[in-house]
Design a protein around this motif. Structure first.
Motif, PDB file in Angstrom:
ATOM      1  N   LEU A   1      10.201  -2.711  12.060  1.00  0.00           N
ATOM      2  CA  LEU A   1       9.003  -2.140  12.677  1.00  0.00           C
ATOM      3  C   LEU A   1       8.554  -2.997  13.854  1.00  0.00           C
ATOM      4  CD1 LEU A   1       7.177  -1.397   9.349  1.00  0.00           C
ATOM      5  CD2 LEU A   1       7.663   0.348  11.038  1.00  0.00           C
TER       6      LEU A   1
ATOM      7  N   GLN B   1      10.774  -4.581   6.918  1.00  0.00           N
ATOM      8  CA  GLN B   1      10.213  -4.048   5.663  1.00  0.00           C
ATOM      9  C   GLN B   1      11.340  -3.553   4.781  1.00  0.00           C
ATOM     10  OE1 GLN B   1       7.657  -0.567   6.035  1.00  0.00           O
ATOM     11  NE2 GLN B   1       6.429  -1.232   4.287  1.00  0.00           N
TER      12      GLN B   1
ATOM     13  N   PHE C   1       7.015 -10.833   8.805  1.00  0.00           N
ATOM     14  CA  PHE C   1       6.916 -11.177  10.231  1.00  0.00           C
ATOM     15  C   PHE C   1       8.229 -11.759  10.731  1.00  0.00           C
ATOM     16  CE2 PHE C   1       5.196 -12.825  14.119  1.00  0.00           C
ATOM     17  CZ  PHE C   1       5.757 -14.083  14.279  1.00  0.00           C
TER      18      PHE C   1
ATOM     19  N   GLN D   1       8.228  -2.130   0.230  1.00  0.00           N
ATOM     20  CA  GLN D   1       7.641  -3.470   0.178  1.00  0.00           C
ATOM     21  C   GLN D   1       6.726  -3.732   1.366  1.00  0.00           C
ATOM     22  OE1 GLN D   1       8.458  -5.891  -2.459  1.00  0.00           O
ATOM     23  NE2 GLN D   1       8.997  -3.889  -3.275  1.00  0.00           N
ATOM     24  N   GLY D   2       6.150  -4.910   1.363  1.00  0.00           N
ATOM     25  CA  GLY D   2       5.314  -5.316   2.479  1.00  0.00           C
ATOM     26  C   GLY D   2       6.142  -5.683   3.690  1.00  0.00           C
ATOM     27  N   LEU D   3       5.461  -6.050   4.763  1.00  0.00           N
ATOM     28  CA  LEU D   3       6.124  -6.379   6.014  1.00  0.00           C
ATOM     29  C   LEU D   3       6.329  -7.880   6.138  1.00  0.00           C
ATOM     30  CD1 LEU D   3       4.852  -3.509   6.472  1.00  0.00           C
ATOM     31  CD2 LEU D   3       4.669  -4.158   8.875  1.00  0.00           C
TER      32      LEU D   3
ATOM     33  N   TYR E   1       8.546  -6.784  12.832  1.00  0.00           N
ATOM     34  CA  TYR E   1       8.473  -7.012  11.392  1.00  0.00           C
ATOM     35  C   TYR E   1       9.686  -6.359  10.731  1.00  0.00           C
ATOM     36  CZ  TYR E   1       3.441  -7.919  12.132  1.00  0.00           C
ATOM     37  OH  TYR E   1       2.229  -8.409  12.567  1.00  0.00           O
TER      38      TYR E   1
END
Lengths: 115, 111
Positions: free
Chosen positions: A91, A37, A45, A41-43, A35
């Motif tokens: 990540l 990021q 894909f 913020q959000g992750l 992922y």
């Protein structure tokens, strides 16, 4: 036992250079996810490996991004000709099997800065 | 790709207050998860909700999955400074192969 590890923890590179990010999943986990990021913020894909199946590459943002998983364990995410917009935390997560029934365990991430 | 909208984006409250974080989508998810992330670390799973209308409690945290499996909420009672962090909702798409994350809620609990 050991969790998911990622290296390096921080990487600063010049625009146009290639970088390799490494992920060591939990031993015995067959599924591995990458992922991205952005700050706070959000992750997003990127790619998913499950056993010996062909990876789901549908989240890779451009052909400059590629990933491989050798021997069903360690994975490397490669970014060629890096751009400033590639700066983010990358990540990696692993799970026993893929899909919603199995918890994903995340590594601490690699913070990439492209100058 | 199915999208998740999370609100509020930022929340700063005093110790002892209650709060609710919302996660909404126009799409149906097979299940939904909530994660908590601290600086320099990866997200850690708090809970998974699977059934529409399901409510799960984890100490002072209450999680709810909407009846139609399109939305979820996280309620924290009597927040403590140790609750500070980035809270992320994430939904498993109905295809079952991908986890879609919301943008996150940065919670700060002041002593």
């Amino acid at each position: 036992g050991a969790g998911v590890s990622q290296s390096p923890s921080n990487k600063v590179t010049e625009k146009g250079k290639d970088v390799e990010l490494r992920c060591d999943p939990i031993s015995g986990h067959t599924a591995l996810y990458w992922y991205r990021q952005s700050l706070g913020q959000g992750l997003e894909f990127l790619i998913y490996f499950q056993g010996n199946s062909a990876p789901d590459k549908s989240g890779l943002p451009s052909d400059r991004f590629s990933a491989e998983r050798t021997g069903g364990s360690v994975s490397t995410l490669t970014i060629q000709r890096t751009q400033q917009e590639d700066s983010a935390v990358y990540l990696c997560a692993s799970s026993f099997l893929g899909g919603s029934s199995y918890e994903q365990y995340f590594g601490p991430g690699t913070r990439l800065t492209v100058t | 790709t199915q999208l998740l909208e999370q609100s509020p984006q930022f929340l700063s409250i005093q110790e002892g207050e209650n709060l609710t974080v919302y996660c909404n989508s126009s799409s149906v998810f097979s299940s939904l998860q909530w994660y908590r992330q601290e600086p320099g670390e990866g997200p850690v799973l708090l809970v998974t909700v699977v059934t529409g209308g399901e409510v799960k409690k984890l100490k002072r945290l209450t999680f709810q999955f909407g009846d139609a499996r399109k939305d979820s909420s996280l309620h924290i009672t009597a927040a403590q400074p140790g609750d500070t962090g980035l809270y992320l909702c994430a939904g498993w798409e109905t295809s079952g192969s991908r986890l879609t994350f919301g943008e996150g809620t940065q919670l700060t609990v002041n002593p």
